[in-house]
Design a protein around this motif. Structure first.
Motif, PDB file in Angstrom:
ATOM      1  N   LYS A 266       3.196   0.702   0.621  1.00 57.76           N
ATOM      2  CA  LYS A 266       2.558   1.990   0.319  1.00 57.76           C
ATOM      3  C   LYS A 266       1.114   1.783  -0.146  1.00 57.76           C
ATOM      4  O   LYS A 266       0.256   2.638   0.097  1.00 57.76           O
ATOM      5  N   THR A 267       0.815   0.672  -0.807  1.00 57.54           N
ATOM      6  CA  THR A 267      -0.565   0.378  -1.193  1.00 57.54           C
ATOM      7  C   THR A 267      -1.441   0.331   0.050  1.00 57.54           C
ATOM      8  O   THR A 267      -2.546   0.903   0.083  1.00 57.54           O
ATOM      9  N   PHE A 268      -0.956  -0.354   1.088  1.00 52.84           N
ATOM     10  CA  PHE A 268      -1.685  -0.445   2.364  1.00 52.84           C
ATOM     11  C   PHE A 268      -1.868   0.949   2.958  1.00 52.84           C
ATOM     12  O   PHE A 268      -2.973   1.312   3.396  1.00 52.84           O
ATOM     13  N   VAL A 269      -0.805   1.735   3.004  1.00 50.06           N
ATOM     14  CA  VAL A 269      -0.879   3.081   3.596  1.00 50.06           C
ATOM     15  C   VAL A 269      -1.902   3.938   2.856  1.00 50.06           C
ATOM     16  O   VAL A 269      -2.715   4.640   3.480  1.00 50.06           O
ATOM     17  N   MET A 270      -1.871   3.891   1.522  1.00 56.63           N
ATOM     18  CA  MET A 270      -2.815   4.691   0.744  1.00 56.63           C
ATOM     19  C   MET A 270      -4.245   4.227   0.973  1.00 56.63           C
ATOM     20  O   MET A 270      -5.155   5.045   1.174  1.00 56.63           O
ATOM     21  N   ALA A 271      -4.461   2.900   0.969  1.00 58.11           N
ATOM     22  CA  ALA A 271      -5.812   2.375   1.161  1.00 58.11           C
ATOM     23  C   ALA A 271      -6.315   2.681   2.569  1.00 58.11           C
ATOM     24  O   ALA A 271      -7.484   3.047   2.762  1.00 58.11           O
ATOM     25  N   ALA A 272      -5.438   2.556   3.560  1.00 59.16           N
ATOM     26  CA  ALA A 272      -5.833   2.820   4.945  1.00 59.16           C
ATOM     27  C   ALA A 272      -6.163   4.294   5.142  1.00 59.16           C
ATOM     28  O   ALA A 272      -7.150   4.644   5.796  1.00 59.16           O
ATOM     29  N   ASN A 296       0.886  -8.655  -2.035  1.00 57.63           N
ATOM     30  CA  ASN A 296       0.127  -7.418  -1.895  1.00 57.63           C
ATOM     31  C   ASN A 296      -1.364  -7.723  -1.794  1.00 57.63           C
ATOM     32  O   ASN A 296      -2.070  -7.212  -0.906  1.00 57.63           O
ATOM     33  N   ARG A 297      -1.858  -8.563  -2.704  1.00 59.67           N
ATOM     34  CA  ARG A 297      -3.290  -8.910  -2.692  1.00 59.67           C
ATOM     35  C   ARG A 297      -3.674  -9.565  -1.365  1.00 59.67           C
ATOM     36  O   ARG A 297      -4.720  -9.242  -0.782  1.00 59.67           O
ATOM     37  N   ARG A 298      -2.833 -10.503  -0.893  1.00 58.22           N
ATOM     38  CA  ARG A 298      -3.156 -11.209   0.345  1.00 58.22           C
ATOM     39  C   ARG A 298      -3.174 -10.250   1.537  1.00 58.22           C
ATOM     40  O   ARG A 298      -4.058 -10.330   2.395  1.00 58.22           O
ATOM     41  N   ARG A 299      -2.199  -9.341   1.597  1.00 57.43           N
ATOM     42  CA  ARG A 299      -2.149  -8.393   2.717  1.00 57.43           C
ATOM     43  C   ARG A 299      -3.387  -7.503   2.720  1.00 57.43           C
ATOM     44  O   ARG A 299      -3.999  -7.280   3.767  1.00 57.43           O
ATOM     45  N   LEU A 300      -3.759  -6.962   1.559  1.00 60.91           N
ATOM     46  CA  LEU A 300      -4.931  -6.097   1.481  1.00 60.91           C
ATOM     47  C   LEU A 300      -6.200  -6.847   1.857  1.00 60.91           C
ATOM     48  O   LEU A 300      -7.068  -6.318   2.556  1.00 60.91           O
ATOM     49  N   ALA A 301      -6.307  -8.100   1.403  1.00 62.73           N
ATOM     50  CA  ALA A 301      -7.498  -8.894   1.711  1.00 62.73           C
ATOM     51  C   ALA A 301      -7.578  -9.185   3.210  1.00 62.73           C
ATOM     52  O   ALA A 301      -8.657  -9.076   3.814  1.00 62.73           O
TER      53      ALA A 301
END
Length: 447
Positions: A266-272, A296-301
């Motif tokens: 969901k962090t990815f979805v919100m950021a995207a 989570n940090r690695r995926r976002l980066a």
């Protein structure tokens, strides 16, 4: 006799590995789809059959054991790998309606590979399972007053207690859950707006419900998408359509706190979504597990979506302690415009995707002293961080009232919930061809 097929051998390897270390079948299957692991290379049709067997056996394991054990004098003497081989053949016979001459023969060969001396026993047991399929699914051995429930449970593969719980929670909606319990769930993905989606395989933007929201696609060939490396590179993330709607509900200009971020889907979805629509915001993503926070940090980066997002490990029931590592601006009394509680739950809305859930779940887990007690503490603590006029969102991927309506109603009835007004409440229930089950309650803090 013909040798066991690659799909069946691979399914046995996957099931045995998951049983050995208590891991999830889906993780082993993802490795197979990436070409990793000990399974032989398979044609797409064989790979799809391996997936069907692995997930299906896991989802129906309790009833498969009941059918098998009825024809064993000493069920406990059967080794784990032999039992998994018997389960594969029994699943084909009971739930796929496979021709007995094929399923029994293949099951015997699987057992022979594990314990040659057990092949004769396997042949006798599986023939009896095949002969008793109709009476077993019709629950003719159950008491007349319980027969309808037992038959519904066996046909869906779900434990009897859970079928009763589902009917008590969603009424007629339980029929849809039972009808699709052994079907694959549609696989939606959230696309990264910073990357091109033109080269991603097997994606469409239409579903039976019509056009999907902007930035969302349906993965018609998820194995191909996994093999392409797009998910690992952060070009997209697999996220159920309803889960994405929950995430999008938490997006607004200002500051957002996400409690229970996990590995960051969901962090990815919100950021995207925020990047796609140029919404200026900051985001604190909190999870109890430091390992999940690292993922989570690695995926976002990798995705290039880490700007404005701070990922921290901490206990959602003690936010003062969790925020200690942050600077003064996000200190003890930091308030947020959106606070999303993605609460740990039974996952009963996602059982098609996570087939371990029904047979690992215990009735006590969803009782008052189980998950609902923790969920109540999380929503109460989160409420203290909502700014005046801000919104508190409580979400689960459960379809059980004890984890959803009862938790929200209990919070609103307490002193800590008195300053909040309900904006909306939504329960999505799985049905054939539809997406997973989720729950969302959105509350606003009066100014």
């Amino acid at each position: 006799m013909s040798a066991a097929t690659p799909a069946r051998r691979c399914a046995l390897s996957v099931l045995s590995a998951a049983a050995r270390d208590g891991s999830y079948v889906r993780d082993h299957l993802d490795a197979v789809q990436r070409g990793e692991g000990a399974c032989p290379a398979m044609e797409p049709r064989e790979a799809a059959f391996c997936l069907r067997l692995s997930l299906g056996v896991t989802a129906t394991s309790g009833w498969l054991d009941e059918a098998i054990n009825a024809h064993l004098r000493r069920p406990r003497d059967v080794s784990s790998r032999v039992r998994q081989a018997l389960r594969i053949a029994a699943f084909e016979l009971i739930y796929l309606g496979a021709p007995p001459e094929v399923a029994v023969s293949q099951g015997v060969e699987l057992v022979r590979r594990q314990a040659r001396a057990a092949a004769g026993l396997a042949n006798a047991v599986l023939h009896r399972v095949a002969e008793g399929r109709g009476p077993f699914l019709s629950a003719l051995d159950a008491a007349p007053e319980a027969r309808a429930y037992v038959a519904a449970a066996r046909r869906s593969g779900l434990p009897l207690w859970l079928v009763r719980e589902l009917r008590g929670s969603v009424g007629e909606g339980a029929d849809g859950i039972l009808a699709c319990a052994l079907e694959p769930a549609p696989a939606a993905v959230c696309l990264n707006p910073l990357r091109s989606a033109s080269g991603l395989p097997g994606l469409v933007t239409e579903h039976t419900q019509g056009a999907l929201p902007e930035g969302v696609a349906l993965a018609c060939d998820l194995p191909a998408l996994i093999r392409s490396g797009a998910l690992a590179a952060g070009d997209a993330v697999v996220s159920d359509l309803h889960a994405q709607e929950v995430a999008r509900s938490a997006i607004a200009p200002g500051r957002c706190l996400e409690i229970g971020a996990g590995r960051g889907t969901k962090t990815f979805v919100m950021a995207a979504t925020a990047a796609r629509h140029r919404i200026a915001r900051t985001h604190v993503a909190l999870d109890l597990s430091e390992g999940k926070c690292r993922e989570n940090r690695r995926r976002l980066a990798r995705a290039g979506l880490d700007g404005g997002v701070t990922v921290i490990a901490g206990d959602g029931t003690d936010l003062a302690a969790a925020f200690e590592p942050l600077n003064a601006e996000a200190g003890e009394r930091a308030l947020f415009d959106r606070v999303l509680v993605d609460a740990p739950c039974s996952g009963t809305g996602t059982m098609r995707r996570h087939p371990e859930i029904p047979w690992r779940l215990d009735p006590a887990d969803v009782g008052a002293d189980g998950l609902p007690a923790l969920q109540g503490r999380l929503i109460a603590e989160a409420a203290s961080r909502v700014a005046p006029g801000g919104r508190l969102l409580y979400a689960t991927c459960s379809v059980l009232r004890t984890e959803n309506d009862e938790v929200v109603d209990g919070f609103l009835a307490e002193a800590r919930g008195a300053g909040f007004e309900e904006v909306r409440r939504r329960q999505w229930v799985p049905a054939p061809g539809e997406f997973d089950g989720h729950f969302l309650a959105e509350l606003v803090r009066r100014g």
